[in-house]
Design a protein around this motif. Structure first.
Motif, mmCIF file in Angstrom:
data_model
loop_
_atom_site.group_PDB
_atom_site.id
_atom_site.type_symbol
_atom_site.label_atom_id
_atom_site.label_comp_id
_atom_site.label_asym_id
_atom_site.label_seq_id
_atom_site.Cartn_x
_atom_site.Cartn_y
_atom_site.Cartn_z
ATOM 1 N N SER A 34 -27.627 -108.281 41.514
ATOM 2 C CA SER A 34 -28.260 -109.593 41.407
ATOM 3 C C SER A 34 -27.700 -110.315 40.189
ATOM 4 O O SER A 34 -27.122 -109.710 39.295
ATOM 5 N N GLY A 38 -28.564 -116.824 38.558
ATOM 6 C CA GLY A 38 -28.280 -117.438 39.851
ATOM 7 C C GLY A 38 -26.869 -117.973 39.999
ATOM 8 O O GLY A 38 -26.554 -118.640 40.973
ATOM 9 N N THR A 41 -23.632 -115.496 43.801
ATOM 10 C CA THR A 41 -24.304 -115.234 45.070
ATOM 11 C C THR A 41 -23.598 -114.065 45.743
ATOM 12 O O THR A 41 -22.368 -114.022 45.790
ATOM 13 N N THR A 43 -23.037 -111.930 49.198
ATOM 14 C CA THR A 43 -23.144 -111.953 50.650
ATOM 15 C C THR A 43 -22.851 -110.542 51.135
ATOM 16 O O THR A 43 -21.773 -110.006 50.881
ATOM 17 N N THR A 54 -20.985 -119.755 41.358
ATOM 18 C CA THR A 54 -21.359 -121.162 41.337
ATOM 19 C C THR A 54 -21.643 -121.560 39.899
ATOM 20 O O THR A 54 -22.062 -120.745 39.088
#
Length: 165
Positions: A34, A38, A41, A43, A54
């Motif tokens: 994790s 944020g 990301t 997948t 990002t």
């Protein structure tokens, strides 16, 4: 002398995208990666784990007024017909970066707080609120890096003929 041969023995199956994470003096366990902020990301799929970054770049703000309180790890496009006074933050951790790009015809001035100094090559600003850096042309630019928490900043790069006070 005997050899110490160890092997990872799977006692459970992980889910898609999980990885084995080791721990000192303990068996590794499956875990899901994790990102605390944020900015990454993950997948997941059977036998795959994709990463997408990002953000991570400089957040830019266009300032159209005549004053701005600078924040660390941000970039500013200073755009006013009059002089824009940009004041260094009172607190900044080691390695913090501030970027300034001139756009407006009035130019810009980087003001300091008490105890702060900006080092520009072999020139230093006057320590404290009396010291500053200023543009001489509309599109002058600088990048500052905090080298001593809260007090010292170094010009890492610049474009233009910057005035040191």
């Amino acid at each position: 002398m005997g050899e110490n041969n160890s092997a990872i023995v799977a006692t459970t199956a992980g889910t898609n995208g999980q990885v084995l994470v080791g721990s000192t003096a303990a068996d590794p366990v499956f875990a899901t990666l994790s990102s605390s902020d944020g900015s990454i990301t993950f997948t997941t799929g059977a036998g795959t784990l994709g990463l997408t970054v990002t953000g991570g770049g400089t957040a830019w703000t266009e300032v159209v007024g005549t004053t701005v309180a600078l924040a660390v790890n941000n970039g500013y496009i200073l755009n006013n017909a009059g002089l824009v006074t940009a004041t260094l933050p009172a607190t900044a951790i080691l390695g913090s970066v501030i970027k300034i790009v001139g756009k407006g015809a009035g130019g810009w001035l980087v003001a300091q707080n008490g105890g702060q100094t900006i080092h520009f090559g072999i020139s230093n600003t006057t320590t404290g609120a009396g010291g500053s850096l200023a543009s001489t042309q509309r599109y002058d630019c600088i990048e500052l890096v905090c080298t001593t928490a809260d007090t010292d900043f170094v010009v890492r790069s610049s474009i233009g003929n910057i005035t040191v006070v």
